[in-house]
Design an enzyme around this catalytic site. Structure first.
Site, PDB file in Angstrom:
ATOM      1  N   TYR A 198      -4.989   4.625   0.870  1.00 54.96           N
ATOM      2  CA  TYR A 198      -6.077   3.745   0.325  1.00 54.96           C
ATOM      3  C   TYR A 198      -5.917   3.072  -0.886  1.00 54.96           C
ATOM      4  O   TYR A 198      -6.756   2.730  -1.681  1.00 54.96           O
ATOM      5  CB  TYR A 198      -7.255   4.875   0.166  1.00 54.96           C
ATOM      6  CG  TYR A 198      -7.295   5.844   1.166  1.00 54.96           C
ATOM      7  CD1 TYR A 198      -7.021   5.696   2.575  1.00 54.96           C
ATOM      8  CD2 TYR A 198      -7.589   7.276   0.861  1.00 54.96           C
ATOM      9  CE1 TYR A 198      -7.267   6.691   3.529  1.00 54.96           C
ATOM     10  CE2 TYR A 198      -7.620   8.256   1.812  1.00 54.96           C
ATOM     11  CZ  TYR A 198      -7.465   7.948   3.067  1.00 54.96           C
ATOM     12  OH  TYR A 198      -7.837   8.919   3.979  1.00 54.96           O
ATOM     13  N   HIS A 199      -4.531   2.483  -1.010  1.00 53.10           N
ATOM     14  CA  HIS A 199      -4.472   1.588  -2.453  1.00 53.10           C
ATOM     15  C   HIS A 199      -3.951   0.349  -1.953  1.00 53.10           C
ATOM     16  O   HIS A 199      -2.810  -0.237  -2.534  1.00 53.10           O
ATOM     17  CB  HIS A 199      -3.370   2.112  -3.120  1.00 53.10           C
ATOM     18  CG  HIS A 199      -3.456   3.898  -3.393  1.00 53.10           C
ATOM     19  ND1 HIS A 199      -2.990   4.725  -3.938  1.00 53.10           N
ATOM     20  CD2 HIS A 199      -4.947   4.222  -3.830  1.00 53.10           C
ATOM     21  CE1 HIS A 199      -3.431   6.000  -4.188  1.00 53.10           C
ATOM     22  NE2 HIS A 199      -4.454   5.718  -3.944  1.00 53.10           N
ATOM     23  N   PRO A 200      -4.283  -0.571  -1.314  1.00 46.80           N
ATOM     24  CA  PRO A 200      -3.954  -1.779  -0.986  1.00 46.80           C
ATOM     25  C   PRO A 200      -4.126  -2.852  -1.867  1.00 46.80           C
ATOM     26  O   PRO A 200      -5.111  -2.764  -2.834  1.00 46.80           O
ATOM     27  CB  PRO A 200      -4.999  -2.179   0.303  1.00 46.80           C
ATOM     28  CG  PRO A 200      -6.411  -1.756  -0.053  1.00 46.80           C
ATOM     29  CD  PRO A 200      -5.816  -0.371  -0.745  1.00 46.80           C
ATOM     30  N   ASP A 245       0.811  -1.226  -0.046  1.00 41.37           N
ATOM     31  CA  ASP A 245       0.086   0.023   0.038  1.00 41.37           C
ATOM     32  C   ASP A 245       0.739   1.176  -0.129  1.00 41.37           C
ATOM     33  O   ASP A 245       2.056   1.429   0.637  1.00 41.37           O
ATOM     34  CB  ASP A 245      -0.866   0.125   1.373  1.00 41.37           C
ATOM     35  CG  ASP A 245      -2.148   0.934   1.205  1.00 41.37           C
ATOM     36  OD1 ASP A 245      -2.375   1.593   0.064  1.00 41.37           O
ATOM     37  OD2 ASP A 245      -2.844   1.093   2.162  1.00 41.37           O
TER      38      ASP A 245
END
Length: 528
Positions: free
Chosen positions: A453-455, A291
């Site tokens: 917020y980019h898993p 992330d």
């Protein structure tokens, strides 16, 4: 038992695309299951409201475990719990990542995933406001538009970046990524254009598509290693439904591995310890979590007659999206030929951490590592499907990541002290003018670093022993099951992940069609 040709689990950025493309063949039946509710909340459509959607009823409201390198803070990890998934609550920034990201995927043993291979899928989805060219399409469902107009402050940010030696880049998704410019957004006619708005709303009347919201899938059903259906909870009752061809898992980087493990696909020893019957021993399920991290640099603005124009432009009440407008990609060592290692988000709002804004007017830039070295995991707390997954991100476990963020803060301080900001630059309130030394900046970073917020990555694609899916996104060791979402990324892309996830949905849909005997060309012809 009710039967469908395909069952798609999760109506997020990828699942909406898959459901759209597969049902182009009118003879193919699809059930789309979404645990969240319909996207009827008016605030979803208002770009200005995007900062207020996380932590609402539209969000799963996940938190990480105490992060060992962030002073044991639990990190808030929002995920969309609504039609459209996280594309219904995100900041709408349209970024594809760097060309080299996808060539790297191919080099890891994933033929068909190079940049040249996947560029047509980005173009297929896109309705680019600026028109078609070698990098952009205009015939797609997803509107990609310019911010109209960007605030004066955002324009000054770009000017300042150019003043300190970075190039102006009008298109981060074109020939090169590096440089400063104004972001484009997934917005149509002034409203958020989520994956649900773009790919589901136009096809609601297709008789071969069934959409069920409020449906929490509890497990996949198998006969031996063949996927035969799913079980889900809806309105307090358990339902089972059978699949004729394939189940497509598109529940995202947290919930796709969770459902695989609940269904007996994962590390056999851990599953057995929980009393879950093992279908296939796949130790990579839930591993490889990656992330982006963010660290803010925030300024108040001075109020004076000279600053009036800028103050009006900084008012969040009239800001175009209440969040980031301008951006910058760069390499910290100034290597213009290298893949950028930092991304910056500049917006006309005072912001220091999720859910915490300050009174008054100001501007904030967040510094983000494009390719951080932290590797985390997702695991089960129990065999209960209603329990949230255990999330460990391990942000800043690498000292080199910390050093890059320190460098990024210093670059932003230099940028903000150019003449472009002289008319309205007020006090730096985060980190604060007293935070100067590298040691003090590191302490600040470890206290205020949050997720971008980019898993991704928890069902990674590949051929090595820890790969969960093959390059055609089929889950290893079973038949009739694919994962099509951000969890299949073997490595994190350099930039926001919504556009790449939509691309994965497009390519995944073509792979599904090819295996099902219907080519994408035939399906497109059927749709017209």
């Amino acid at each position: 038992m009710t039967q469908y040709d395909y069952i798609v689990i999760g109506a997020g950025s990828a699942g909406c695309v898959v459901a759209n493309r597969i049902t182009e063949d009118r003879e193919t039946t699809v059930l789309l299951l979404e645990a969240g509710n319909p996207d009827t909340k008016p605030e979803i459509q208002i770009p200005l409201e995007s900062p207020n959607l996380p932590r609402s009823e539209l969000d799963w409201k996940y938190f990480s475990e105490p992060e060992p390198y962030l002073n044991n803070r639990k990190i808030f990890c929002p995920r969309g719990k609504v039609l459209g998934g996280s594309s219904s609550i995100n900041s709408m920034i349209y970024i594809r990542g760097n060309h080299h990201d996808y060539d790297h995927w191919e080099s890891l043993g994933n033929p068909g995933w190079s940049y040249q291979d996947i560029l047509p899928y980005f173009k297929k989805s896109e309705n680019q406001q600026r028109g078609a060219d070698a990098y952009h399409g205009v015939d797609g469902e997803l509107s990609v538009t310019d911010i109209q107009p960007p605030t004066v402050a955002s324009q000054r940010f770009v000017e300042a970046a150019v003043a300190i030696g970075y190039n102006h880049n009008p298109d981060f998704n074109g020939i090169q990524q590096s440089g400063a410019g104004i972001y484009q957004l997934t917005v149509k006619d002034g409203k958020r254009h989520s994956a649900a708005a773009a790919f589901l709303m136009p096809i609601l009347k297709r008789p071969n598509l069934t959409i069920t919201t409020g449906a929490l899938v509890t497990r996949l059903l198998f006969e031996g290693t063949r996927t035969i259906g799913v079980e889900y909870m809806h309105e307090g009752r358990l339902h089972q439904v059978r699949v004729n061809k394939e189940v497509i898992l598109s529940a995202g980087a947290f919930d796709s591995p969770k459902l695989l493990m609940l269904s007996g696909i994962g590390d056999a020893e851990q599953l057995q310890a929980m009393g879950i019957s093992v279908v296939v021993d796949l130790p990579g399920v839930g591993q490889n979590l990656q992330d982006h991290s963010l660290v803010p640099v925030a300024h108040q603005i001075i109020t004076s007659p000279v600053a009036h124009e800028v103050i009006a432009g900084l008012d969040p009440a009239i800001s175009s999206n209440g969040n980031a407008e301008a951006g910058l990609f760069l390499h910290t060592e100034g290597n213009l030929d290298a893949t950028p290692d930092l991304q910056f988000f500049f917006g006309p709002i005072l912001w220091i951490s999720p859910g915490k804004t300050l009174s008054g007017l100001g501007f904030t830039v967040t510094v983000s590592l494009t390719h951080p070295q932290n590797i985390g995991s997702v695991s089960l707390p129990s065999p209960d499907p209603k329990d949230p997954p255990i999330i460990r991100i391990n942000f800043l476990q690498s000292q080199s990541d910390v050093q890059k963020l320190v460098a990024g803060i210093k670059i932003m301080r230099k940028l903000f002290h150019t003449s472009a900001f002289d008319q309205f630059r007020g006090e730096e309130i985060s980190p604060g003018t007293e935070v100067i030394s590298d040691e003090a900046l590191e302490a600040y970073i470890r206290e205020f670093c949050v997720t971008g917020y980019h898993p991704v990555g928890t069902c990674k694609m590949g051929t090595d022993p820890m790969a969960v899916v093959d390059p055609e996104l089929r889950v290893r060791g079973v038949t009739g099951l694919r994962v099509v979402d951000a969890s299949i990324m073997p490595t994190l892309v350099g930039g926001n992940t919504n556009a790449p996830t939509i691309m994965i949905g497009e390519k995944g849909a073509d792979l599904i069609k090819a295996a099902g005997g219907v080519s994408s060309q035939v399906a497109s012809a059927m749709a017209n």
